[in-house]
Design an enzyme around this catalytic site. Structure first.
Site, PDB file in Angstrom:
ATOM      1  N   ASN A 265       0.867  -1.180   0.000  1.00 44.39           N
ATOM      2  CA  ASN A 265       0.000   0.000   0.000  1.00 44.39           C
ATOM      3  C   ASN A 265       0.903   1.228   0.000  1.00 44.39           C
ATOM      4  O   ASN A 265       1.505   1.549   1.019  1.00 44.39           O
ATOM      5  CB  ASN A 265      -0.888  -0.050   1.259  1.00 44.39           C
ATOM      6  CG  ASN A 265      -1.717   1.213   1.439  1.00 44.39           C
ATOM      7  OD1 ASN A 265      -1.835   2.024   0.519  1.00 44.39           O
ATOM      8  ND2 ASN A 265      -2.291   1.369   2.619  1.00 44.39           N
TER       9      ASN A 265
ATOM     10  N   LYS B   4       0.113   4.276  -0.303  1.00 44.41           N
ATOM     11  CA  LYS B   4      -0.524   5.467   0.287  1.00 44.41           C
ATOM     12  C   LYS B   4      -0.260   6.691  -0.602  1.00 44.41           C
ATOM     13  O   LYS B   4      -0.164   6.553  -1.816  1.00 44.41           O
ATOM     14  CB  LYS B   4      -0.021   5.672   1.718  1.00 44.41           C
ATOM     15  CG  LYS B   4      -0.172   4.404   2.559  1.00 44.41           C
ATOM     16  CD  LYS B   4       0.038   4.611   4.035  1.00 44.41           C
ATOM     17  CE  LYS B   4      -0.122   3.298   4.760  1.00 44.41           C
ATOM     18  NZ  LYS B   4      -0.039   3.397   6.206  1.00 44.41           N
TER      19      LYS B   4
ATOM     20  N   HIS C 242      -9.498   1.445   4.965  1.00 42.66           N
ATOM     21  CA  HIS C 242      -8.226   1.629   5.665  1.00 42.66           C
ATOM     22  C   HIS C 242      -8.449   2.602   6.822  1.00 42.66           C
ATOM     23  O   HIS C 242      -9.228   3.555   6.698  1.00 42.66           O
ATOM     24  CB  HIS C 242      -7.162   2.168   4.699  1.00 42.66           C
ATOM     25  CG  HIS C 242      -5.787   2.107   5.291  1.00 42.66           C
ATOM     26  ND1 HIS C 242      -5.350   3.040   6.198  1.00 42.66           N
ATOM     27  CD2 HIS C 242      -4.775   1.211   5.137  1.00 42.66           C
ATOM     28  CE1 HIS C 242      -4.114   2.718   6.572  1.00 42.66           C
ATOM     29  NE2 HIS C 242      -3.744   1.610   5.943  1.00 42.66           N
TER      30      HIS C 242
ATOM     31  N   GLU D  70      -6.798   4.986   7.889  1.00 41.02           N
ATOM     32  CA  GLU D  70      -6.538   6.402   7.555  1.00 41.02           C
ATOM     33  C   GLU D  70      -7.755   7.023   6.869  1.00 41.02           C
ATOM     34  O   GLU D  70      -8.071   8.187   7.084  1.00 41.02           O
ATOM     35  CB  GLU D  70      -5.275   6.507   6.685  1.00 41.02           C
ATOM     36  CG  GLU D  70      -4.019   6.246   7.510  1.00 41.02           C
ATOM     37  CD  GLU D  70      -2.872   5.613   6.741  1.00 41.02           C
ATOM     38  OE1 GLU D  70      -2.875   5.630   5.502  1.00 41.02           O
ATOM     39  OE2 GLU D  70      -1.958   5.084   7.409  1.00 41.02           O
TER      40      GLU D  70
ATOM     41  N   SER E  72       3.377  -2.182  10.291  1.00 42.15           N
ATOM     42  CA  SER E  72       4.832  -2.227  10.456  1.00 42.15           C
ATOM     43  C   SER E  72       5.463  -3.568  10.060  1.00 42.15           C
ATOM     44  O   SER E  72       6.429  -4.022  10.681  1.00 42.15           O
ATOM     45  CB  SER E  72       5.222  -1.857  11.890  1.00 42.15           C
ATOM     46  OG  SER E  72       4.842  -0.514  12.160  1.00 42.15           O
TER      47      SER E  72
HETATM   48  P1  PGA Z   1       2.888   0.230   7.571  1.00 39.43           P
HETATM   49  O1  PGA Z   1       1.437   0.496   6.931  1.00 39.43           O
HETATM   50  O2  PGA Z   1       3.396  -1.055   7.005  1.00 39.43           O
HETATM   51  O3  PGA Z   1       3.710   1.416   7.149  1.00 39.43           O
HETATM   52  O4  PGA Z   1       2.701   0.147   9.051  1.00 39.43           O
HETATM   53  C1  PGA Z   1       0.519  -0.545   6.769  1.00 39.43           C
HETATM   54  C2  PGA Z   1      -0.782  -0.032   6.211  1.00 39.43           C
HETATM   55  O5  PGA Z   1      -1.234   1.036   6.644  1.00 39.43           O
HETATM   56  O6  PGA Z   1      -1.397  -0.663   5.323  1.00 39.43           O
END
Ligand code: PGA
Length: 266
Positions: A10, A12, A104, A106, A222
């Site tokens: 992803n 983003k 998601h 966010e 993460s």
């Molecule tokens: P991250 O994001 O691996 O940077 O923690 C995961 C996600 O939001 O899909």
């Protein structure tokens, strides 16, 4: 029951077209030596403006699979109309997408996406012949208050409401504890596996055992090359949704390679 692992990146709101192209080329070069059958399902979700710069890669071995599939990071549930700033499933399909990430945290947090909207999006995606990657997850406060399971079960029931068992079976869920996203703190692999097994039971309750056994449920938060082996070795974790570590071809390739080795062993 064998569920093919998924490694989904992803991106983003990151990477300009030239940068996206260069990361994509790096992954494409790595996967060229393998067939889609050997590889996990690989999905990359770039920003909309980079979808044409990175194109899905079909397998040439005749298996009919894709070595790299493209996902939208969001969609609207209507097919067209006066929805400034939105994008429809038809448009994503037209641009070459096979998957769409929805719900998601966010989007829920910054763009007020509700379970009801996520349900409408999931239905539109499946109607359009694409596959939804439905995200769910709890905040740190919810985890500390001991309501993780009930919260997530509610998110899943609402997101999948009114969808046929057949469509649920081909969908993907990503369990992403909000406190683990972009923080460098991964959820303990046994705990992530426990929550994911709980989600699978919720799916079995609403769509039957067959759909529950077939649906692929990913962990996100993460994920890095150093965490993927432990995560993938757990019984119910079918792959990963990766943010930060998917922005560089080297780390994404390492995650793909480790996943591939593990699934060859199993
Ligand atoms: P991250 O994001 O691996 O940077 O923690 C995961 C996600 O939001 O899909």
């Amino acid at each position: 029951m064998s569920r093919k692992p998924i490694i989904a990146g992803n991106w983003k709101m990151n990477l300009l077209q030239s940068e996206a192209k260069s990361v994509f080329e790096g992954v494409k070069n790595f996967v060229k030596d393998y067939t889609a059958v050997e590889l996990p399902t690989i999905v990359i979700a770039p920003v909309f403006t980079s979808i044409s710069a990175v194109q899905s890669v079909e397998c040439t071995c005749g298996c009919g699979g894709k070595k790299i599939a493209i996902a939208g990071q969001n969609c609207h549930w209507e097919s067209s109309g006066a929805f400034t700033g939105e994008i429809s499933v038809e448009m994503l399909k037209d641009a070459g997408c096979d998957y769409v990430i929805i719900g998601h945290s966010e989007r829920r947090q910054y763009f007020s996406e509700t379970d009801e909207m996520i349900n409408k999006k999931a239905k539109a995606i499946l109607r359009g012949g694409l596959i939804p990657i439905v995200c769910c997850g709890e905040t740190l406060e919810q985890r500390e208050a001991g309501v993780t399971d009930s919260w997530i079960a509610g998110q899943i029931k609402n997101a999948l409401d009114g969808i046929s068992s057949e469509d649920i079976a081909k969908s993907v869920i990503a369990y992403e504890p909000i406190w683990a996203i972009g923080t460098g703190k991964t959820c303990d692999a046994d705990e992530a596996n426990r929550v994911i097994a709980m989600i699978r039971n919720v799916v079995k309750e609403i769509a039957g055992n067959e759909a529950g056994d077939a649906i692929r449920i990913l962990y996100g938060g993460s994920v890095k090359p150093s965490t993927i082996e432990e995560q993938m070795s757990k019984s119910d974790i079918d792959g990963a949704l990766i943010g930060g570590a998917s922005l560089k071809a080297e780390s994404l390739n390492e995650i793909i390679e480790k996943t591939m080795k593990l699934s060859l062993v199993h």
